[in-house]
Motif scaffolding. Structure first.
Motif, mmCIF file in Angstrom:
data_model
loop_
_atom_site.group_PDB
_atom_site.id
_atom_site.type_symbol
_atom_site.label_atom_id
_atom_site.label_comp_id
_atom_site.label_asym_id
_atom_site.label_seq_id
_atom_site.Cartn_x
_atom_site.Cartn_y
_atom_site.Cartn_z
ATOM 1 N N PHE A 428 1.550 -9.164 27.781
ATOM 2 C CA PHE A 428 1.004 -8.465 26.618
ATOM 3 C C PHE A 428 -0.500 -8.700 26.519
ATOM 4 N N LEU A 429 -0.922 -9.934 26.742
ATOM 5 C CA LEU A 429 -2.343 -10.254 26.668
ATOM 6 C C LEU A 429 -3.120 -9.532 27.751
ATOM 7 N N GLN A 430 -2.601 -9.475 28.961
ATOM 8 C CA GLN A 430 -3.288 -8.789 30.051
ATOM 9 C C GLN A 430 -3.430 -7.297 29.777
ATOM 10 N N ARG A 431 -2.413 -6.715 29.180
ATOM 11 C CA ARG A 431 -2.426 -5.273 28.949
ATOM 12 C C ARG A 431 -3.354 -4.872 27.808
ATOM 13 N N TYR A 432 -3.393 -5.676 26.736
ATOM 14 C CA TYR A 432 -4.051 -5.232 25.511
ATOM 15 C C TYR A 432 -5.178 -6.142 25.041
ATOM 16 N N GLY A 433 -5.429 -7.210 25.795
ATOM 17 C CA GLY A 433 -6.561 -8.055 25.469
ATOM 18 C C GLY A 433 -6.377 -8.909 24.235
ATOM 19 N N MET A 434 -5.162 -9.033 23.754
ATOM 20 C CA MET A 434 -4.890 -9.893 22.596
ATOM 21 C C MET A 434 -3.466 -10.411 22.680
ATOM 22 N N LEU A 538 3.087 -2.649 14.038
ATOM 23 C CA LEU A 538 3.802 -3.255 15.164
ATOM 24 C C LEU A 538 4.572 -2.220 15.971
ATOM 25 N N VAL A 539 5.372 -1.389 15.307
ATOM 26 C CA VAL A 539 6.244 -0.476 16.048
ATOM 27 C C VAL A 539 5.474 0.672 16.676
ATOM 28 N N THR A 540 4.259 0.944 16.223
ATOM 29 C CA THR A 540 3.457 1.983 16.860
ATOM 30 C C THR A 540 2.536 1.434 17.942
ATOM 31 N N HIS A 541 2.502 0.128 18.093
ATOM 32 C CA HIS A 541 1.680 -0.458 19.152
ATOM 33 C C HIS A 541 2.349 -0.182 20.500
ATOM 34 N N PRO A 542 1.581 0.211 21.527
ATOM 35 C CA PRO A 542 2.198 0.558 22.822
ATOM 36 C C PRO A 542 2.882 -0.600 23.513
ATOM 37 N N GLY A 543 2.559 -1.848 23.165
ATOM 38 C CA GLY A 543 3.175 -2.991 23.811
ATOM 39 C C GLY A 543 4.474 -3.434 23.179
#
Length: 683
Positions: A428-434, A538-543
């Motif tokens: 998750f961190l690699q994909r979205y930077g957080m 949360l539920v609209t976040h792509p991750g």
């Protein structure tokens, strides 16, 4: 037995000759490089090598027994000095060899042992005869004292993290010779079972060993009522959790042995098991057989040499992965390099030795967790070459145990199973930077909410168990390892759970969010009223694949970016958020909603339909805990003649199957308190 007897003399001869030549060469090098030692001719060194072998055969068992009486401190002292004493005696007795004192012999013994260990790995690569001979030699007295019986026992080997699809592929490819032979010959059968949410070792072992998987909602969780943050590979937490569900009738209650597990299965003998290592009153010193292994050059010294080799191999493989730009990948440096060496060599060798010892004692049931594959797959990826190579080492252990069984005081059946699989993907961190924690904090009202995160320490669990086992000895070595154990503990999380407004924990790609001010689970309506942007964000976040919350009006509901599913009545509004997560997803979530200490919000990462990849909320390229991919598809390999259920849903179902097999063999006592169905006294 006849086949083994006919094989054994040839195996001994085939091993003895190269071993003697190797001893000769190693001792020659040691004498040549250590000041204070000298020899007139190579034949004098050969004689010294023979004298060393004789002295080792005669004196080492006596010295090992004496070391065992001193506890772990004696074992450590013996490991440091026994070989040096034997080398000193052999060199002093050999003619035409000059020894200026004990210390030259001490340093020569280490050079000799290191060279022999490395050389033996080369000489015996792919051949288990030397290891088998060593195990039979060190357990000879144990075997002679055991009561022979025709009642079969069971050795259950858990290959941590191995999925059924990967196991089938490796067997079909012939990459696992022992398992391939079993399946192709028809002696064993491979079946797949379903690991319910959460797909973690603690939850699965609570089920496999106790039939109590419903007591473990994740790898780590918050008890809102008490404010306690539970991390199941902390020995005290594992003991605390087991006390909550143990009824004294676990899988291993009737004289069984637990090796390197999270929970004990109520075994009378429990070694390197997290839930029992903290019980100082129940801890004993090492047995003579274990001491013999640890003070033998073929034992601990060999394992340490191979551990160092494994660490070098890890550095090379990690660098190669970076050079080839293999994706996804995670950083593989620092402590993990040492951790891989320990889990993939040292702990595996120790577990093999402990299993051999208790097979020679005639233990009715042994359950051992081998974590080699799971550990490497977390960091390299579950289908990467280095992960698959670790399975070869586990297969070698199975082959060695199969041969050992032929010399045991009772026949043994071997059962192989896993607790879960693994799924791959960029984190998750690699994909979205957080991190997930940072996302939750951002979506909540910006009022400086304090966030407590559970320590990310699954990898260190087995090492912690080993250190805690050793540190229980209230002797010199106990004090030393206590300090090491404290050094390995993670620093306190930023804000204690008791004082935090928010606690976010992760178990692979399963996340749980606790709004910690309330000592109860909050409903969807309460969460929306307090933090109106949180669930939508949360539920609209792509991750995020979906979120589960409990509604006061509709019960447990699963929220997705394009739809909602009500678990109570199966109603779906919009697109089903569980589409693609497998046929058991709805049932798993309905069950998970009822477990104690579930988060106010349960999150599962995305599932890429094209690759089957997930996004771990921890920095692990291979993960398990949630839904998606192969992580919920473990394997069970059992004797083909045994009747097995055609539908094994959940670890509790596998537990019932294992208990049924024990009962069929006469190894399950009908009443509590009967320790050993074979009638032996526990020693």
């Amino acid at each position: 037995m006849a086949a083994l007897n006919s094989w054994r003399p040839w195996a001994r001869l085939r091993t003895a000759i190269p071993v003697l030549l190797l001893d000769w060469a190693a001792l020659s090098i040691a004498i040549a490089v250590v000041p204070g030692l000298s020899a007139s001719t190579g034949w004098d060194v050969l004689l010294a090598a023979v004298l060393l072998a004789v002295a080792a055969a005669v004196l080492r068992p006596l010295l090992a027994a004496f070391a065992a009486r001193l506890g772990w401190a004696g074992v450590v002292a013996g490991w440091l000095s026994i070989q040096a004493v034997l080398v000193y005696l052999a060199l002093s007795l050999a003619p035409h060899i000059q020894v200026s004192g004990f210390w030259p012999a001490f340093w020569a013994s280490w050079i000799y042992s290191t060279l022999v260990s490395a050389g033996m790995w080369v000489v015996t690569a792919g051949d288990d005869s030397a290891v088998l001979a060593h195990l039979l030699r060190t357990t000879r007295k144990t075997r002679s004292q055991a009561l022979t019986t025709t009642v079969p026992g069971i050795v259950m080997i858990q290959i941590d993290g191995l999925s059924a699809p990967l196991a089938r592929w490796a067997i079909q490819a012939g990459n696992l010779p022992t398992l391939t032979r079993w399946i192709r010959s028809g002696s064993h059968r491979l079946v797949e079972w379903h690991a319910q949410l959460p797909a973690t070792t603690p939850a699965s072992q609570a089920g496999l060993l106790h039939g109590a998987a419903g007591h473990v909602p994740a790898f780590r969780w918050l008890e809102k009522e008490t404010g306690r943050l539970v991390v199941t590979n902390h020995p005290k937490d594992a003991e605390y959790v087991e006390q909550g569900f143990s009824d004294g009738r676990g899988l291993l209650a009737d004289g069984g042995v637990s090796l390197s597990n999270v929970f004990s299965g109520d075994a009378p003998i429990s070694l390197l098991t997290m839930s029992t290592v903290a019980r100082r009153g129940a801890r004993r010193g090492p047995t003579r057989e274990v001491s013999a292994y640890l003070v033998d050059p073929f034992g601990l010294t060999r394992s340490l040499v191979l551990t160092a080799g494994e660490m070098v191999k890890e550095v090379f493989q990690a660098r190669r992965q970076r050079a080839r730009d293999v994706e996804p990948r995670v950083h593989r440096g620092g402590s993990y390099v040492a951790l891989r060496g320990v889990t993939n060599v040292l702990l595996r060798d120790l577990n093999l030795n402990l299993a051999a010892e208790h097979m020679m004692r005639g233990a009715p049931a042994i359950y051992c967790d081998l974590v080699d594959y799971d550990e490497i797959a977390h960091h390299a990826g579950p289908t990467r070459a280095e992960s698959l190579a670790s399975l070869d080492g586990t297969d070698w252990v199975l082959g060695t145990l199969e041969k050992l069984a032929a010399s045991a005081p009772r026949p043994y059946h071997l059962v192989v199973l896993s607790d879960h699989g693994q799924s791959q993907g960029a984190t998750f961190l690699q994909r979205y930077g957080m991190t997930l924690e940072a996302l939750v904090r951002r979506l909540m009202s910006p009022d400086g909410t304090e966030v407590a995160t559970a320590p990310d320490n699954e990898q260190w669990g087995r090492v912690r168990a080993l250190l805690t086992e050793v540190s229980g000895e209230q002797r010199v070595v106990g004090k030393l390892t206590d300090s090491v154990l404290r050094a390995q503990e993670e620093p306190p999380a930023p804000g204690s759970p008791q004082g935090a407004d928010l606690v976010v924990v992760a178990s692979g790609n399963l996340g749980m969010v606790y709004l910690a001010r309330e000592r109860r689970r909050l409903t969807l309506e309460e969460i929306e009223a307090r933090h109106p942007n949180l669930l939508t964000g949360l539920v609209t976040h792509p991750g995020v694949g979906f979120a589960m919350v409990r509604s006061s009006a509709r019960g447990p509901v699963v929220l997705g970016r394009d739809g909602v599913r009500c678990l109570a009545d199966g109603r779906i509004d919009g697109t089903d958020p569980l589409a693609g997560f497998g046929p058991h997803a709805a049932d798993d979530l309905s069950r998970h909603d009822t477990l104690p200490h579930v988060g106010d919000i349960v999150l599962n990462s995305l599932l890429d339909p094209a690759t089957g990849e997930v996004a771990a909320f921890e920095e692990l390229v291979g993960c398990h805990g949630g839904l998606g991919g192969w992580q919920t598809r473990p394997v069970l390999i059992h004797p083909a003649a045994w009747t097995a259920s055609t539908s094994l849903i959940g670890a509790d179902a596998v537990h019932r199957q294992l208990v049924g097999w024990l009962a069929d063999l006469g190894l399950r006592s009908p009443r509590p308190g009967v320790a050993d169905p074979a009638g032996r006294e526990e020693g």
